[in-house]
Scaffold this motif. Structure first.
Motif, PDB file in Angstrom:
ATOM      1  N   UNK A   1     -20.457  19.277 -18.347  1.00 49.13           N
ATOM      2  CA  UNK A   1     -20.404  17.748 -18.479  1.00 49.13           C
ATOM      3  C   UNK A   1     -18.934  17.550 -19.132  1.00 49.13           C
ATOM      4  N   UNK A   2     -18.513  18.423 -20.222  1.00 50.36           N
ATOM      5  CA  UNK A   2     -17.552  18.331 -20.618  1.00 50.36           C
ATOM      6  C   UNK A   2     -16.136  18.706 -19.774  1.00 50.36           C
ATOM      7  N   UNK A   3     -16.552  19.716 -19.070  1.00 53.46           N
ATOM      8  CA  UNK A   3     -15.373  20.242 -18.010  1.00 53.46           C
ATOM      9  C   UNK A   3     -15.044  19.115 -16.906  1.00 53.46           C
ATOM     10  N   UNK A   4     -16.178  18.507 -16.441  1.00 56.44           N
ATOM     11  CA  UNK A   4     -16.142  17.257 -15.621  1.00 56.44           C
ATOM     12  C   UNK A   4     -15.128  16.181 -16.198  1.00 56.44           C
ATOM     13  N   UNK A   5     -15.570  15.715 -17.419  1.00 61.09           N
ATOM     14  CA  UNK A   5     -14.760  14.845 -18.191  1.00 61.09           C
ATOM     15  C   UNK A   5     -13.351  15.196 -18.224  1.00 61.09           C
ATOM     16  N   UNK A   6     -12.867  16.457 -18.829  1.00 56.83           N
ATOM     17  CA  UNK A   6     -11.555  17.083 -18.859  1.00 56.83           C
ATOM     18  C   UNK A   6     -10.786  17.146 -17.639  1.00 56.83           C
ATOM     19  N   UNK A   7     -11.525  17.446 -16.679  1.00 59.11           N
ATOM     20  CA  UNK A   7     -11.012  17.640 -15.393  1.00 59.11           C
ATOM     21  C   UNK A   7     -10.479  16.162 -14.710  1.00 59.11           C
ATOM     22  N   UNK A   8     -11.387  15.349 -14.827  1.00 60.53           N
ATOM     23  CA  UNK A   8     -11.110  14.055 -14.093  1.00 60.53           C
ATOM     24  C   UNK A   8     -10.556  12.940 -15.186  1.00 60.53           C
ATOM     25  N   UNK A   9     -10.656  13.116 -16.385  1.00 60.27           N
ATOM     26  CA  UNK A   9     -10.282  12.097 -17.329  1.00 60.27           C
ATOM     27  C   UNK A   9      -8.802  11.402 -16.974  1.00 60.27           C
ATOM     28  N   UNK A  10      -7.914  12.181 -16.717  1.00 62.02           N
ATOM     29  CA  UNK A  10      -6.381  11.545 -16.627  1.00 62.02           C
ATOM     30  C   UNK A  10      -6.466  10.864 -15.244  1.00 62.02           C
ATOM     31  N   UNK A  11      -7.096  11.430 -14.275  1.00 62.19           N
ATOM     32  CA  UNK A  11      -7.074  10.635 -12.987  1.00 62.19           C
ATOM     33  C   UNK A  11      -8.041   9.420 -12.930  1.00 62.19           C
ATOM     34  N   UNK A  12      -8.976   9.400 -13.774  1.00 61.83           N
ATOM     35  CA  UNK A  12      -9.726   8.113 -14.135  1.00 61.83           C
ATOM     36  C   UNK A  12      -9.049   7.156 -14.851  1.00 61.83           C
ATOM     37  N   UNK A  13      -8.263   7.670 -15.530  1.00 59.41           N
ATOM     38  CA  UNK A  13      -7.418   6.751 -16.415  1.00 59.41           C
ATOM     39  C   UNK A  13      -6.199   5.994 -15.784  1.00 59.41           C
ATOM     40  N   UNK A  14      -5.646   6.942 -14.790  1.00 63.20           N
ATOM     41  CA  UNK A  14      -4.635   6.240 -13.965  1.00 63.20           C
ATOM     42  C   UNK A  14      -5.197   5.178 -12.929  1.00 63.20           C
ATOM     43  N   UNK A  15      -6.493   5.542 -12.378  1.00 59.88           N
ATOM     44  CA  UNK A  15      -7.430   4.632 -11.552  1.00 59.88           C
ATOM     45  C   UNK A  15      -7.989   3.278 -12.142  1.00 59.88           C
ATOM     46  N   UNK A  16      -7.982   3.552 -13.322  1.00 60.34           N
ATOM     47  CA  UNK A  16      -8.695   2.440 -14.355  1.00 60.34           C
ATOM     48  C   UNK A  16      -7.622   1.269 -14.337  1.00 60.34           C
ATOM     49  N   UNK A  17      -6.391   1.963 -14.510  1.00 56.81           N
ATOM     50  CA  UNK A  17      -5.158   1.063 -14.762  1.00 56.81           C
ATOM     51  C   UNK A  17      -4.889   0.329 -13.383  1.00 56.81           C
TER      52      UNK A  17
ATOM     53  N   UNK B   1     -21.892  11.387  -7.360  1.00 54.69           N
ATOM     54  CA  UNK B   1     -20.969  12.232  -8.236  1.00 54.69           C
ATOM     55  C   UNK B   1     -19.701  12.058  -7.510  1.00 54.69           C
ATOM     56  N   UNK B   2     -19.848  12.484  -6.206  1.00 53.30           N
ATOM     57  CA  UNK B   2     -18.391  12.422  -5.353  1.00 53.30           C
ATOM     58  C   UNK B   2     -17.834  10.961  -5.199  1.00 53.30           C
ATOM     59  N   UNK B   3     -18.645  10.082  -5.306  1.00 52.65           N
ATOM     60  CA  UNK B   3     -18.198   8.723  -5.004  1.00 52.65           C
ATOM     61  C   UNK B   3     -17.812   8.094  -6.377  1.00 52.65           C
ATOM     62  N   UNK B   4     -18.544   8.474  -7.659  1.00 51.64           N
ATOM     63  CA  UNK B   4     -18.066   7.880  -8.702  1.00 51.64           C
ATOM     64  C   UNK B   4     -16.808   8.692  -9.554  1.00 51.64           C
ATOM     65  N   UNK B   5     -16.736   9.911  -9.198  1.00 49.90           N
ATOM     66  CA  UNK B   5     -15.895  10.800  -9.840  1.00 49.90           C
ATOM     67  C   UNK B   5     -14.418  11.128  -8.786  1.00 49.90           C
ATOM     68  N   UNK B   6     -13.353  10.693  -9.586  1.00 46.27           N
ATOM     69  CA  UNK B   6     -11.912  10.699  -8.775  1.00 46.27           C
ATOM     70  C   UNK B   6     -11.530  12.141  -8.495  1.00 46.27           C
ATOM     71  N   UNK B   7     -12.211  12.810  -7.425  1.00 49.95           N
ATOM     72  CA  UNK B   7     -11.697  14.204  -7.332  1.00 49.95           C
ATOM     73  C   UNK B   7     -10.616  14.410  -6.000  1.00 49.95           C
ATOM     74  N   UNK B   8      -9.996  12.940  -5.723  1.00 45.96           N
ATOM     75  CA  UNK B   8      -9.282  13.285  -4.338  1.00 45.96           C
ATOM     76  C   UNK B   8      -7.930  13.893  -4.576  1.00 45.96           C
ATOM     77  N   UNK B   9      -7.238  13.937  -3.440  1.00 46.88           N
ATOM     78  CA  UNK B   9      -6.174  14.512  -3.254  1.00 46.88           C
ATOM     79  C   UNK B   9      -4.909  14.264  -4.381  1.00 46.88           C
ATOM     80  N   UNK B  10      -4.982  13.248  -4.724  1.00 43.99           N
ATOM     81  CA  UNK B  10      -3.686  12.668  -5.598  1.00 43.99           C
ATOM     82  C   UNK B  10      -3.766  13.475  -6.948  1.00 43.99           C
ATOM     83  N   UNK B  11      -4.879  13.602  -7.623  1.00 43.44           N
ATOM     84  CA  UNK B  11      -5.155  14.107  -8.779  1.00 43.44           C
ATOM     85  C   UNK B  11      -4.904  15.619  -8.544  1.00 43.44           C
ATOM     86  N   UNK B  12      -5.405  16.213  -7.691  1.00 43.97           N
ATOM     87  CA  UNK B  12      -5.180  17.836  -7.389  1.00 43.97           C
ATOM     88  C   UNK B  12      -3.763  17.937  -7.291  1.00 43.97           C
TER      89      UNK B  12
END
Lengths: 274, 409
Positions: free
Chosen positions: B134-150, B384-395
């Motif tokens: 869960x921590x790993x998921x948070x740290x992997x997707x946090x920055x991208x989630x922040x960008x998308x939140x904005x 999870x794939x729907x709510x987590x920002x795992x798309x190519x931009x972040x990667x």
């Protein structure tokens, strides 16, 4: 009553042992501390003007002594505690069963008595009798049940400590704790455990512990008309089971498992050693 | 009538010498104690290890070939971690007491409770693995989630961003923490995949489980199935989502992982079969029933599929054909499922007397449970794939950072 007294004496002795050991350790550590402190005081008094130097020195000595003393107290307490944890569960008697295969003629009275006494559901068995037919047509009957092993593999694998060995070496199941994972059933090499379809927990022979602690014999032993089954404390040299095990050439089932089973068979055919 | 070949229960004579309590399962459970639910449980624990390894290659070793699937692997890993315990939970007779494994585990031996239970290892491994993932998921997707939140102002992204920004410095820090977490998580995932193997190997009563290769093979085949599943999921997502193409390098990289896992498994199979052959295949008394218990037709199918997968993966490394890896992935899932079946079921079909055989067929309620849990896992992974920002931009950003940090991107 006798058992209660034994338990009391055993625990009381261990408790006294524990307190004495901890007390000795603390006393010895305190003595070292006092010696270190007085030595440093004497030294500082003798050395007079070189107070700064002596303070550093005494502090070092004090810390050193305190560290040694604390380490010793901790080590002593831990060693005593570990001894207490082992000895606290030291076994009282060691119950075992002797089965004379030659005397069993397959009447199944033991099976019926067990099922009746312990309310064993139909289709599962706390004890059963196997029948082997020799090439000459003669039949051998071999009663089997839980072997109440000294090193029980079923207890080892229980993930929640629901099955345990009591102070007299009897392997039991706590129905209120069993989660019904089946690990103990899988790990019993003798097929003696089963799921009780009524209770939904692992079940097995208990040596009729509810009877033997009232001075009675297990139901199967009492029901056996030929005296093929003999039950008693193996730890007592003059008990019947102890005498029989010593006198006869006995075998135990699947000794290669290292489980140390406590059912001793006389005249067991090799094919029945399963 | 041979000496010692018949027990009292005459109507079961065709099965040989079997303990009566073993036959009792025939009435309610189809002949074995641990059935298809445990088979799927081992499959799931292996999938966790495999998907975790793919995530580790990207986040831990910064291997660019796996950046595109790192997020997807993590989502799959988390889904399988959450769904896996449902199988043993469904197998328990007292599921309401399941948490006892965590609250009173049998981890320290004493005279009253000798030994240590391999199942109790779950009490240590599972909660840690769940928290780390869960921590790993948070740290992997946090920055991208922040960008998308904005960008979108969605509440979910705001929560996931933990109220922090998406600067390059924060992304670097997140990736560094993720690298540490994925390394810890991989160790826990491997333990999670292998502990069931230890449980089986520790069972003295079953001679066919006395095989030290089982826990290692569980990890190897788990990695094979995990990488295969990531390849399948990636292929599906790339085909379904508009504007995305299948990246040949990624697929080839997954094929590479699968190839090594397959070769390791094959090596362990050879060791296991050689040991069995050396000991004359069956201990005395087992000859009559051994061949039936070992399910020879299924075993042949297993080796045949293994050979096909090996050829497909070798060719895929020489020729850039994504469909070869996809086909190998689909076959790998089947191959690993067969292996798990062969590891779990046959050993229980041989009676503890070693002179009798039991029968097992999947019961209707077991099949329903398996379908239900698999459906729940797919549902969970989709959510999870729907709510987590795992798309190519972040990667892509991660890849860019990896390149700037001197990785092999």
């Amino acid at each position: 009553m006798c058992l209660l007294f034994d338990v009391f004496v055993e625990n009381f002795t261990i408790l006294i042992d524990l307190y004495i050991s901890i007390g000795v350790n603390i006393f010895w550590a305190g003595d070292r501390l006092v010696s270190a402190l007085s030595a440093s005081r004497g030294k500082s008094a003798r050395e007079g003007g070189r107070a700064g130097c002596s303070v550093d020195s005494s502090r070092r000595e004090f810390i050193k002594a305190a560290a040694i003393a604390s380490g010793l107290v901790l080590a002593g307490s831990l060693s005593v505690a570990s001894r207490a944890s082992t000895r606290g569960r030291a076994r009282g008697r060691r119950f075992a069963m002797f089965i004379d295969v030659d005397k069993c003629y397959g009447c199944y009275a033991c099976v019926v008595a067990c099922a009746h006494e312990n309310n064993v559901p139909v289709g599962v068995f706390r004890t059963w009798v196997e029948r082997y037919v020799k090439p000459d047509g003669t039949v051998v009957y071999v009663p089997k049940q839980c072997n109440h092993c000294d090193n029980p593999s079923c207890v080892e694998v229980c993930p929640v400590n629901a099955t345990y060995v009591n102070e007299d070496g009897i392997v039991l199941v706590n129905d209120d704790l069993c989660i019904g994972c089946g690990a103990c059933i899988e790990n019993c090499p003798y097929g003696a455990r089963f799921f009780n379809p009524v209770k939904g927990v692992a079940d097995k022979c208990t040596f009729c512990d509810h009877r033997i602690y009232q001075g009675l014999l297990p139901a199967c032993v009492e029901a056996c008309p030929t005296g093929a089954r003999v039950f008693g404390p193996l730890s007592e040299e003059d008990s019947e089971v102890s005498v029989l095990v010593r006198a006869a050439k006995t075998q135990r089932l699947k000794e290669w498992t290292g489980n140390e089973p406590q059912i001793y068979y006389k005249d067991l055919p090799a094919e029945a050693n399963t | 009538m041979a000496y010692g070949s018949v027990v009292e229960y005459g109507r079961f004579q065709e099965v040989g010498n079997v303990f009566p309590n073993e036959m009792a399962y025939g009435y309610t459970l189809g002949g074995v104690n641990w059935g298809v639910l445990l088979v799927f449980y081992t499959l799931y624990t292996g999938l966790v290890a495999g998907t975790y390894l793919v995530a580790f290659l990207s986040l831990g070793l910064n291997n660019a070939r796996y950046h595109r699937v790192a997020g997807l692997s993590l989502i799959l890993a988390l889904s399988f971690i959450l769904a896996a315990p449902l199988f043993p939970l469904a197998e328990l007779r007292q599921p309401q007491r399941a948490l006892s494994i965590l609250t009173r585990p049998h981890l320290s031996p004493s005279e009253t409770y000798p030994g240590v239970s391999p199942i109790s290892l779950l009490a240590i491994v599972y909660p840690l693995l769940l928290v780390v993932t869960i921590l790993l998921v948070v740290f992997t997707f946090r920055a991208e989630a922040s960008r998308r939140a904005a960008e979108t102002g969605r509440l979910w992204y705001k929560i996931l961003s933990l109220g922090m920004g998406s600067s390059e410095a924060s992304l670097r820090r997140d990736l560094r923490v993720a690298g540490i977490l994925v390394s810890i998580g991989l160790i826990l995932a491997v333990l999670f995949a292998s502990y069931v193997g230890f449980l089986l190997v520790a069972t003295k009563a079953r001679v066919l489980w006395i095989d030290a290769t089982i826990p290692i093979h569980f990890v190897a085949s788990g990695i094979l199935s995990g990488a295969a599943l990531v390849a399948i999921a990636y292929y599906i997502v790339a085909k379904l989502a508009s504007g995305r193409a299948v990246d040949n390098g990624t697929i080839r990289g997954l094929g590479w992982v699968m190839l090594w896992a397959l070769l390791t498994g094959l090596g362990l199979d050879i060791v296991s079969e050689s040991a069995r052959a050396y000991h004359g295949f069956f201990p005395p008394g087992l000859e009559t029933y051994g061949s039936e218990v070992l399910m020879p037709s299924l075993r042949v199918a297993y080796y045949a599929i293994t050979a096909v997968i090996l050829v497909l993966l070798l060719v895929s490394q020489l020729k850039t054909k994504p469909w070869l890896v996809l086909l190998a992935s689909l076959l790998s899932m089947i191959q690993v499922a067969i292996y798990r079946w062969l590891a779990v079921i046959p050993a229980q079909l041989l009676s503890r007397t070693n002179a009798g055989v039991l029968h097992y067929s999947v019961e209707a309620h077991e099949a329903r449970l398996v379908v239900g849990v698999v459906a729940a896992t797919i549902f969970l992974a989709t959510i999870l794939a729907w709510i987590l920002p795992w798309g190519s931009g972040h990667l892509a950003r991660a890849r860019h950072l990896g390149a700037s940090q001197g990785g092999d991107a």
